[in-house]
Structures are given as C-alpha cells and as structure tokens.
Scaffold this active site. Sequence first.
Site, PDB file in Angstrom:
ATOM      1  N   ARG A 222      51.903  37.919  86.240  1.00 52.75           N
ATOM      2  CA  ARG A 222      50.937  37.528  87.539  1.00 52.75           C
ATOM      3  C   ARG A 222      49.790  38.799  87.536  1.00 52.75           C
ATOM      4  NH1 ARG A 222      51.354  38.937  93.468  1.00 52.75           N
ATOM      5  NH2 ARG A 222      50.494  37.387  94.708  1.00 52.75           N
ATOM      6  N   GLU A 313      47.996  36.163 100.133  1.00 48.91           N
ATOM      7  CA  GLU A 313      48.492  36.208 101.340  1.00 48.91           C
ATOM      8  C   GLU A 313      47.661  36.005 102.611  1.00 48.91           C
ATOM      9  OE1 GLU A 313      52.516  38.701 100.474  1.00 48.91           O
ATOM     10  OE2 GLU A 313      50.841  40.108 101.488  1.00 48.91           O
ATOM     11  N   GLU A 415      55.707  36.158  95.501  1.00 50.93           N
ATOM     12  CA  GLU A 415      56.183  37.433  95.467  1.00 50.93           C
ATOM     13  C   GLU A 415      57.622  37.529  96.323  1.00 50.93           C
ATOM     14  OE1 GLU A 415      53.725  40.158  97.775  1.00 50.93           O
ATOM     15  OE2 GLU A 415      51.866  39.401  96.750  1.00 50.93           O
TER      16      GLU A 415
END
Length: 519
Positions: A222, A313, A415
């Site tokens: 990532r 996020e 994550e």
Amino acid sequence: MFHPRRTLKALLPPLVSGLALTALPAQTAQAAATLTNGGFESDGAGVASPSGWSEYGNTGASFTESGGHGGSYRLSHWSSSAYKVETYQYLSGLTNGNYKLTAWVRSSGGQKAAYIALKNCGGSEQRTDLPVSASGWIRIVVPVNVTNNQCTISINSDANAGNWINVDDLTFASGTSGLSIKGADISSLAKSEAKGGVYKYSSGTTGDAVTILKNAGMNYARLKVWVNPADGYNNKTRVLAMAKRIKAAGMKLLVDFHYSDTWADPGAQSKPSAWAGHSYSQLKTDVYNHTYDVLNALKAQGTTADMVQVGNEINGGMLWNEGSTSNWSQLAGLLNSGYDAVKAVNSSTTVALHLAKGGDLSGTRWWFDSAVSNGVKFDAIGLSYYGYWHGSLYDFQTTLDDAASRYGKPVFVAETAYPFRLDSEDAHENIIDTTGELVSGYAASTAGQTQWMKDIASIVEAVPNGRGLGVFHWEATWTAVPGNGWDPTDPSSGNGWENQALFGYDDKALSSMSWFSHR
C-alpha cells in the site's frame, strides 16, 4: 494513519471460571462421520468428558459449564494450577476434499498456547489461535484439505494457573477460507532509504526491504499519494518509482489517495494548496484529473494499480469543507469522480472506501448507509482498526461482519498495527508508549505484535461468505531514521511509530513478519 494520543478504554474484567474437576483418565478417541455435540448441549454442566469428545493431558481442566454462545452450555479449559489439556474428536469416513471448522471462542489470554487444530487429516496440521477476548464471543475458522478420509478436531490449552478458554457451537462442513491480501503500507520506505535507512534480514544481512517483506510472505503493498507534499515524497513521481519495485517483487499494489499535500485522517482533510479556493465543481474535476493522472502513469509503465482508495480515513468526508459529511450530496460527487477516474484507467481495479471505524458498528452503518443513499459507487470497504483506539476485538468482528453483509461488499483491514516495545529509538515520543495504552492480553513485545497481527487476520478470514479480503499492516518500514519524521514540512520532526514497524531498532526483520504466512 496519523492520530493524536488517546487513552485506551478499560476493558471488561476477565470472567472467572469456578470449576476445578478431578482429573480423569484419557478416553479412547471416538470416531464419527460428522461432528458430534459441537454445541456441548448433550450433557449439561460439570461434565468432564462431553459426549462425542475425548481428552488428553490434565483432563480435569476440560469440562462443560453453563453460559454457552448459542445454547445453555460451553466447553471450558481452566484450572487453579498450570495445566496442559487437549479436548478432541476423531472423525472418520469423510469424503476427501476441503473442509472448514467454525467455532465461537473466548479467551483470558496469558497461555503459552491456546488454539484449535485440525490434524491427522492427510496433510499438515492446520491451526488457528484463540484471540484474547474475555467478554465477547469471537468466531474463528480452521480450514483443511482432507486426503485420507479422516480428521481430528483438537482444542488445546497450554496454560498458566487461572488462564481459561471457552469454546462453543463448532461446525465442520465442506468449505474453504483464507486471505487474498497479506499486505503492509510501505509509504515511508523511499524517504527512509534516501536518508540512510537500512533494512536487514533477521540474520543481520542487509537487504532490500521490499524483497525482505516479500520473502516473509507479504503479497500486497500500500502506497499513499499526496498531491504536492513539502518534502517531495509520496507524490506521483515517488509512487511510480516504488510501484516498479513492488510489481517486480511479484506483489500487488494498493494506491491510497489522500487528496491533500499532507496527512488526511479523521481529524484533518485539508485541500491541496493547488486546489485552494476552487469551487465544488472544480474540485470534482480536480479529483478526477489527479486520480486519472497518477493511475494512468502507473498503467503506462506496466504497474497498474490493483486496488485504489478514494480518500484516506474519510470518517468526516474529504476536501473540507466542500466534501464534508455535513454535505453528503457534494461528498458523493467527489467520491464518484474518483471512482469514475479509476475505472476509466482500468475497469478491473477495485475501488475501496476507507474509514477509521473498525470497532464502531453504528458509525460505520451511518456512514455507508449515507453513502449508499447518495449513490456513492464503491467495490470494497476498508476499515482502520487499532485495538488501543477502536474498541474490542468483539466490536471489530461485529462491525466487519455487518459491513460485509449489509452492503454485500468484500471488506479488509486497511490499517492495523501493534507495538513490539514501548521505548523510543529517537527523541520523539511514541504514540503508544505506556502499558496502560495496550490492549489487554497483548504484550508490547515481538510475541505480542505477532499474536495481534495473526488474530486480526483470523477475524478477517472468518467473515462469512468469503468476504474477508485481508489485512494491511501500517507502517512496516517506518523506522527511526533522522530526517524521515512525521511532518513533511519539518526535516527535524521525529517518528512516533518506529515501535510498531516490522523491523527492529537493530534494523533486522522481526519474527512478527510470520503473520504474512497466514492462510
């Protein structure tokens, strides 16, 4: 990921089992063609050898008691002194093929080992450790390929005095499981290397970090993308260069668009300076053009992105204030601009939306319900889940399972991480640096970090209907290298995360990389 310090909420105290039964001699294994008494309902409480099951070792530490997951009773392992016990069931007359054991479990933690295994099935033993969950039940799975028409289901504890496990509602049926993503974010790597960062195999031999991770079993990398960062890293040019290394190593690539010049997270979604003052209509074009530009350049050099995050996020939206969740119709337009750009470059690239709400069932529902009702297009759901911030493992599994079912989409952990020590290697205070911030049952050690990553992987693997894609560790290569701190505008800023990397303070690969070998 970039979070301020937070205080870990106290977990519920562990349950205490009050039964300590007299040890009984081990019984001869019973053979059956199907799993017998998987819910432990046949005999009532206080039974030292439940119907269909046999025991070996300190047999008095294995018994049924009240308080089942689905019914009235459960299997428990517990003793007031150290113990080692196996509760098992032998199945014969099986048709060869792929099978999957599903079980609901709880565990106090603290054992030397606590796991469910499938063994003597014709191939190597398959096992899944019991996650530490003292209050809520956790579903785990154990897959196996039966090749000799038989298999033994084995529930094991190698425990210290007072450690306990609960197991209930086991099923054994045809099926498979596993994870397609065993990944890590390595966005820090290029700058680390430029500033003198060194990465070594566990033997001490210096190597390429990408190769070291690949050899450990990592299959997906990532990379975040900033538009015009002050330090010149994590931009289009750097991502293109790193993508070549990732693809050359045989790994897949997730590109994580922040749509900012710096960290975008639940507390900050600032527009890139080049887009400042742009109208909402222009911002939609900006998102499309930037997304298309980066992804098309990747495709042109033969490193097409396999997955893309449109935003990072984005609990409160992105490109504030125009793309805030206080204006869902505008946020939807921005997200769909990103989606359309991804598909214009490569229609088979998976588009994910990413929230930092791994243990927040109501918050995740509210966000994705709003997205769906506003026509937002997406292929997968990514959640950040840090156990010291985002609720219990039970909360995590509940949220993950619900998202997969409610929206009919595959889910993954975008994550997660855990510290292997608490002290800092540089002068910057670590984000997690006290025992009070840790998750109960998981030590700040290499063993604790390994256990955390494996347990997160097990929970994702157990998502029903095969919708659990996998896990990304954050941030594997962010070691304490002077000049590679958290603030791209400040070369002297330190790193508050080196104690959660997958390389130690001696630059050697940690044994916790073994989680990459999860099924």
